[in-house]
Motif scaffolding. Structure first.
Motif, PDB file in Angstrom:
ATOM      1  N   UNK A 119       0.702  -1.257   0.140  1.00 32.87           N
ATOM      2  CA  UNK A 119       0.111   0.056   0.113  1.00 32.87           C
ATOM      3  C   UNK A 119       0.811   1.087  -0.026  1.00 32.87           C
ATOM      4  N   UNK A 120       2.188   1.336   0.866  1.00 30.96           N
ATOM      5  CA  UNK A 120       2.762   2.348   0.771  1.00 30.96           C
ATOM      6  C   UNK A 120       3.520   2.671  -0.559  1.00 30.96           C
ATOM      7  N   UNK A 121       4.064   1.575  -1.018  1.00 33.28           N
ATOM      8  CA  UNK A 121       4.575   1.676  -2.314  1.00 33.28           C
ATOM      9  C   UNK A 121       3.514   2.033  -3.595  1.00 33.28           C
ATOM     10  N   UNK A 122       2.213   1.649  -3.422  1.00 34.28           N
ATOM     11  CA  UNK A 122       1.304   2.264  -4.422  1.00 34.28           C
ATOM     12  C   UNK A 122       1.115   3.390  -4.225  1.00 34.28           C
ATOM     13  N   UNK A 123       0.926   4.128  -2.897  1.00 33.01           N
ATOM     14  CA  UNK A 123       0.806   5.502  -2.634  1.00 33.01           C
ATOM     15  C   UNK A 123       2.012   6.439  -3.148  1.00 33.01           C
ATOM     16  N   UNK A 124       3.269   6.005  -3.057  1.00 31.15           N
ATOM     17  CA  UNK A 124       4.410   6.450  -3.712  1.00 31.15           C
ATOM     18  C   UNK A 124       4.190   6.556  -5.088  1.00 31.15           C
ATOM     19  N   UNK A 125       3.879   5.619  -5.983  1.00 25.15           N
ATOM     20  CA  UNK A 125       3.744   5.592  -7.089  1.00 25.15           C
ATOM     21  C   UNK A 125       2.709   6.382  -7.547  1.00 25.15           C
TER      22      UNK A 125
END
Length: 130
Positions: A119-125
């Motif tokens: 989820x964190x990676x998705x938000x960063x992307x």
């Protein structure tokens, strides 16, 4: 990333090792998404084939996860959004979709930690792409 040694060991119980050779394609854009991967050694390249040539999205390095978005993000299509090729002979851990479901049932804390990283990676992307 973010998992203790015992949690990493738990995840490995649900995974299989796979070796791919330099130049081999792990999956193509548009393929069905049936597994996620953890890179154990060497480097892979994510890219899209376009009429103007290859559009490189980035490089996946050891201990990074790939192919997870289609399995953990309910809004994502269950198709690969890019192709991935090994730049060198590479070792991967493969976790197929049904094993992820089992991991969630048997070890919900570990599953949630993995989901949080994703989820964190998705938000960063999403920030990068906006």
């Amino acid at each position: 990333e973010g998992l203790s040694e015992s949690e990493s060991s738990t995840v490995s119980l649900f995974a299989q090792e796979r070796k791919i050779l330099a130049g081999d394609i792990l999956f193509h854009e548009g393929d069905d998404a049936t597994a996620m991967y953890v890179v154990k050694s060497w480097t892979l390249k994510a890219y899209k084939d376009r009429s103007t040539g290859e559009q490189i999205l980035g490089y996946i390095r050891p201990m990074e996860i790939l192919g997870e978005m289609a399995l953990f993000d309910n809004d994502a299509p269950k198709k690969r959004v890019a192709s991935v090729r090994a730049m060198e002979d590479s070792q991967l851990l493969v976790i197929v979709d049904y094993a992820i479901v089992e991991l969630g049932k048997k070890h919900p804390v570990v599953y949630e930690k993995i989901a949080d990283v994703i989820r964190k990676r998705s938000a960063e992307n999403n920030k990068k792409n906006s």
